[in-house]
Motif scaffolding. Sequence first.
Motif, short mmCIF file in Angstrom:
data_model
loop_
_atom_site.label_atom_id
_atom_site.label_comp_id
_atom_site.label_asym_id
_atom_site.label_seq_id
_atom_site.Cartn_x
_atom_site.Cartn_y
_atom_site.Cartn_z
N SER A 219 -51.65 89.94 10.17
CA SER A 219 -51.82 89.08 11.35
C SER A 219 -51.38 89.87 12.58
CB SER A 219 -51.00 87.80 11.22
OG SER A 219 -49.63 88.09 11.14
N GLY A 220 -51.73 89.34 13.75
CA GLY A 220 -51.27 89.94 14.98
C GLY A 220 -52.31 90.70 15.77
N GLY A 221 -53.50 90.84 15.22
CA GLY A 221 -54.55 91.53 15.96
C GLY A 221 -55.04 90.70 17.13
N PHE B 75 -55.84 107.02 8.03
CA PHE B 75 -54.41 106.78 7.94
C PHE B 75 -53.81 106.58 9.32
CE2 PHE B 75 -50.11 107.21 6.57
CZ PHE B 75 -49.48 108.06 7.46
N VAL B 76 -52.88 105.63 9.43
CA VAL B 76 -52.16 105.41 10.68
C VAL B 76 -50.67 105.70 10.51
CG1 VAL B 76 -51.47 103.70 12.42
CG2 VAL B 76 -53.80 103.66 11.47
N ALA B 77 -50.04 105.04 9.53
CA ALA B 77 -48.59 105.21 9.35
C ALA B 77 -48.20 104.75 7.96
CB ALA B 77 -47.82 104.42 10.39
N THR B 78 -47.08 105.27 7.48
CA THR B 78 -46.55 104.84 6.21
C THR B 78 -45.02 104.78 6.28
OG1 THR B 78 -46.60 105.22 3.81
CG2 THR B 78 -46.39 107.15 5.20
N ILE B 79 -44.44 103.91 5.46
CA ILE B 79 -43.00 103.79 5.37
C ILE B 79 -42.64 103.70 3.90
CG2 ILE B 79 -43.09 101.27 5.69
CD1 ILE B 79 -40.39 101.57 7.23
N LYS C 179 -48.56 109.11 17.06
CA LYS C 179 -47.15 109.49 17.18
C LYS C 179 -46.65 109.25 18.60
CE LYS C 179 -46.63 112.98 13.57
NZ LYS C 179 -46.50 114.43 13.27
N GLY C 180 -45.47 108.65 18.68
CA GLY C 180 -44.88 108.37 19.98
C GLY C 180 -45.34 107.07 20.59
N ARG C 181 -46.38 106.44 20.01
CA ARG C 181 -46.89 105.17 20.53
C ARG C 181 -46.74 104.03 19.52
NH1 ARG C 181 -52.14 104.57 21.55
NH2 ARG C 181 -52.85 106.08 19.98
N PHE C 182 -46.88 104.33 18.25
CA PHE C 182 -46.80 103.32 17.19
C PHE C 182 -45.51 103.49 16.42
CE2 PHE C 182 -51.65 102.60 16.42
CZ PHE C 182 -51.83 102.40 17.78
N THR C 183 -44.98 102.36 15.94
CA THR C 183 -43.78 102.38 15.10
C THR C 183 -43.98 101.45 13.92
OG1 THR C 183 -42.36 102.77 17.03
CG2 THR C 183 -41.29 102.00 15.01
N ILE C 184 -43.79 101.99 12.71
CA ILE C 184 -43.86 101.18 11.51
C ILE C 184 -42.45 100.81 11.08
CG2 ILE C 184 -43.88 103.18 9.97
CD1 ILE C 184 -45.79 101.60 8.13
N TYR D 223 -44.37 95.91 9.49
CA TYR D 223 -44.85 95.71 10.85
C TYR D 223 -45.40 97.01 11.43
CZ TYR D 223 -41.72 91.77 10.11
OH TYR D 223 -41.08 90.67 9.57
N LEU D 224 -46.27 96.87 12.40
CA LEU D 224 -46.76 98.02 13.15
C LEU D 224 -46.71 97.64 14.64
CD1 LEU D 224 -47.93 100.90 12.85
CD2 LEU D 224 -50.19 99.87 13.13
N GLN D 225 -45.72 98.19 15.33
CA GLN D 225 -45.62 97.99 16.77
C GLN D 225 -46.48 99.04 17.46
OE1 GLN D 225 -43.92 95.61 18.65
NE2 GLN D 225 -45.00 96.54 20.37
N MET D 226 -47.43 98.59 18.25
CA MET D 226 -48.37 99.50 18.90
C MET D 226 -48.21 99.38 20.40
SD MET D 226 -51.73 98.86 16.49
CE MET D 226 -52.00 97.20 17.11
#
Length: 124
Positions: free
Chosen positions: A7-9, A47-51, A64-69, A79-82
């Motif tokens: 959700s969140g889009g 691929f975007v991000a992995t944790i 990198k530098g814009r998104f945080t997983i 979560y993915l903060q963009m």
Amino acid sequence: QVQLVESGGGLVQAGGSLRLSCVAAGDSFSASAMGWFRQAPGKEREFVATISRYVSTNYADSVKGRFTISRDNGKNSVYLQMNNLKPEDTADYYCAAGRPWQTVGQSEYEYAYWGQGTQVTVAS
């Protein structure tokens, strides 16, 4: 079996922010690596991000530098903060989970479970 629901889009102006959420239904969430992928129209999924289960993170160079997983094991959520979104970030975003205790990387084939996707549109 693990079910993932994103959700969140939505629609956002360039430079804006969105936070995507993914809730997992099933056991062993805390033992599973989680990832975010995206697929733009006419393009392959990327691929975007992995944790990892140890909370180590990895990002595609383009975000990198814009998104945080991040993850909250108490809520079975990732979560993915963009931030500073760009028109080229427009895509369907998918949450993915690896099998419990499995190490995963940037290949979509390493992930066993997928959500249905949430659409992100960045207007210029």
